[in-house]
Scaffold this motif. Structure first.
Motif, PDB file in Angstrom:
ATOM      1  N   VAL A  90      10.215  60.328  45.448  1.00 19.10           N
ATOM      2  CA  VAL A  90      11.089  59.497  46.567  1.00 19.10           C
ATOM      3  C   VAL A  90      12.348  58.817  45.690  1.00 19.10           C
ATOM      4  CG1 VAL A  90      10.686  57.467  47.691  1.00 19.10           C
ATOM      5  CG2 VAL A  90       8.745  58.567  47.349  1.00 19.10           C
ATOM      6  N   TYR A  91      13.362  59.391  46.415  1.00 21.13           N
ATOM      7  CA  TYR A  91      14.586  58.787  46.209  1.00 21.13           C
ATOM      8  C   TYR A  91      14.714  57.442  46.997  1.00 21.13           C
ATOM      9  CZ  TYR A  91      16.275  63.244  44.465  1.00 21.13           C
ATOM     10  OH  TYR A  91      16.421  64.458  43.910  1.00 21.13           O
ATOM     11  N   GLU A  92      14.989  56.357  46.256  1.00 22.69           N
ATOM     12  CA  GLU A  92      15.006  54.935  46.671  1.00 22.69           C
ATOM     13  C   GLU A  92      16.380  54.640  46.590  1.00 22.69           C
ATOM     14  OE1 GLU A  92      13.843  50.320  45.946  1.00 22.69           O
ATOM     15  OE2 GLU A  92      12.989  52.018  44.436  1.00 22.69           O
ATOM     16  N   ILE A  93      16.863  54.412  47.856  1.00 17.57           N
ATOM     17  CA  ILE A  93      18.423  54.313  47.946  1.00 17.57           C
ATOM     18  C   ILE A  93      18.395  52.609  48.501  1.00 17.57           C
ATOM     19  CG2 ILE A  93      20.796  54.602  48.666  1.00 17.57           C
ATOM     20  CD1 ILE A  93      18.127  57.396  48.928  1.00 17.57           C
ATOM     21  N   ALA A  94      18.921  51.899  47.436  1.00 15.67           N
ATOM     22  CA  ALA A  94      18.961  50.383  47.730  1.00 15.67           C
ATOM     23  C   ALA A  94      20.180  49.782  47.043  1.00 15.67           C
ATOM     24  CB  ALA A  94      17.686  49.867  47.147  1.00 15.67           C
TER      25      ALA A  94
ATOM     26  N   PRO B 187      20.801  52.829  43.009  1.00 10.21           N
ATOM     27  CA  PRO B 187      21.717  51.642  43.468  1.00 10.21           C
ATOM     28  C   PRO B 187      22.874  52.128  44.271  1.00 10.21           C
ATOM     29  CG  PRO B 187      22.181  51.907  41.228  1.00 10.21           C
ATOM     30  CD  PRO B 187      21.129  53.220  41.800  1.00 10.21           C
ATOM     31  N   ILE B 188      22.952  51.707  45.499  1.00 12.88           N
ATOM     32  CA  ILE B 188      24.194  52.187  46.569  1.00 12.88           C
ATOM     33  C   ILE B 188      25.217  51.499  46.080  1.00 12.88           C
ATOM     34  CG2 ILE B 188      23.809  50.286  48.198  1.00 12.88           C
ATOM     35  CD1 ILE B 188      24.251  54.135  49.151  1.00 12.88           C
ATOM     36  N   LEU B 189      26.468  52.016  46.157  1.00 10.00           N
ATOM     37  CA  LEU B 189      27.851  51.396  45.555  1.00 10.00           C
ATOM     38  C   LEU B 189      28.716  50.587  46.461  1.00 10.00           C
ATOM     39  CD1 LEU B 189      28.513  54.602  43.609  1.00 10.00           C
ATOM     40  CD2 LEU B 189      27.283  52.733  42.723  1.00 10.00           C
ATOM     41  N   TRP B 190      28.105  50.015  47.528  1.00  8.27           N
ATOM     42  CA  TRP B 190      28.786  49.524  48.851  1.00  8.27           C
ATOM     43  C   TRP B 190      29.476  48.215  48.141  1.00  8.27           C
ATOM     44  CZ3 TRP B 190      24.299  50.467  52.671  1.00  8.27           C
ATOM     45  CH2 TRP B 190      24.330  51.833  53.073  1.00  8.27           C
TER      46      TRP B 190
END
Length: 202
Positions: free
Chosen positions: A48-52, A83-86
């Protein structure tokens, strides 16, 4: 003919979002093209890729229940955190620095502390500042040449990988979960994830 076409389109949209067909994986998800809905009990293991986002309250909530999911499934389900970079790159860079220098166990501790600083300690967006992150770094022996290390080539490579995953899977919200590269699950619905895992695993 037009009515049949509309019905067909609606059916396809529903199929991409929810699968309850006999013999297939159950749960709410979207199928990532050109993939298809996996057969039930067809996987020996799940990645599972968890993108958070560290700033996301739903991601924080999921992070608090993640240990129970890992305990339930053991080695059958492996989570990989992106960890998303927004909101900025600094927390992600510290997480990856810990992973590179200290290993996954310490990186997991760093991840938990970043979430804690943002949500539990109430620092919010200040958590993205180096002046705050240095306290987490120091607690794990990562404070030496911190700013230079955060911009190092190995950390840059991890950031590049994160951007590529986000772009490849067209991530629009967090948390998002990519299951075996085929299914996209959006939101922190633990029962839904477990339904998918239970019906996908052999």
């Amino acid at each position: 003919m037009k009515k049949k076409l509309i019905t067909l389109i609606v059916s396809c949209v529903l199929l991409s979002s929810v699968a309850f067909a006999k013999g297939s994986v159950k749960g709410t998800f979207k199928v990532i093209p050109p993939g298809t809905v996996p057969a039930a009990h067809s996987a020996k293991s799940i990645t599972v890729y968890e993108i958070a986002s560290f700033a996301c309250p739903h991601c924080y909530k999921f992070n608090t229940i993640l240990p129970t999911i890992k305990k339930k499934y053991g080695t059958k389900v492996t989570f990989k955190f992106y960890p998303i970079l927004w909101n900025g790159e600094n927390p992600a860079r510290l997480f990856y620095l810990a992973q590179i220098k200290k290993g996954n166990a310490v990186a997991e501790q760093v991840k938990n502390e970043i979430f804690s600083y943002y949500h539990e300690k109430g620092l919010g967006q200040q958590t993205y500042q180096i002046s705050v992150l240095k306290y987490i770094a120091k607690a794990h022996g990562l404070e030496k040449n911190l700013e230079k290390e955060l911009q190092s080539a190995p950390v840059d490579a991890k950031i590049k990988e994160t951007k590529a995953v986000s772009k490849q899977y067209k991530i629009r919200g967090t948390p998002s979960f990519i299951i075996n590269g085929v299914l996209l699950v959006e939101g922190d619905d633990k029962p839904n994830l477990e339904m998918i895992f239970d019906t996908l695993l052999k």
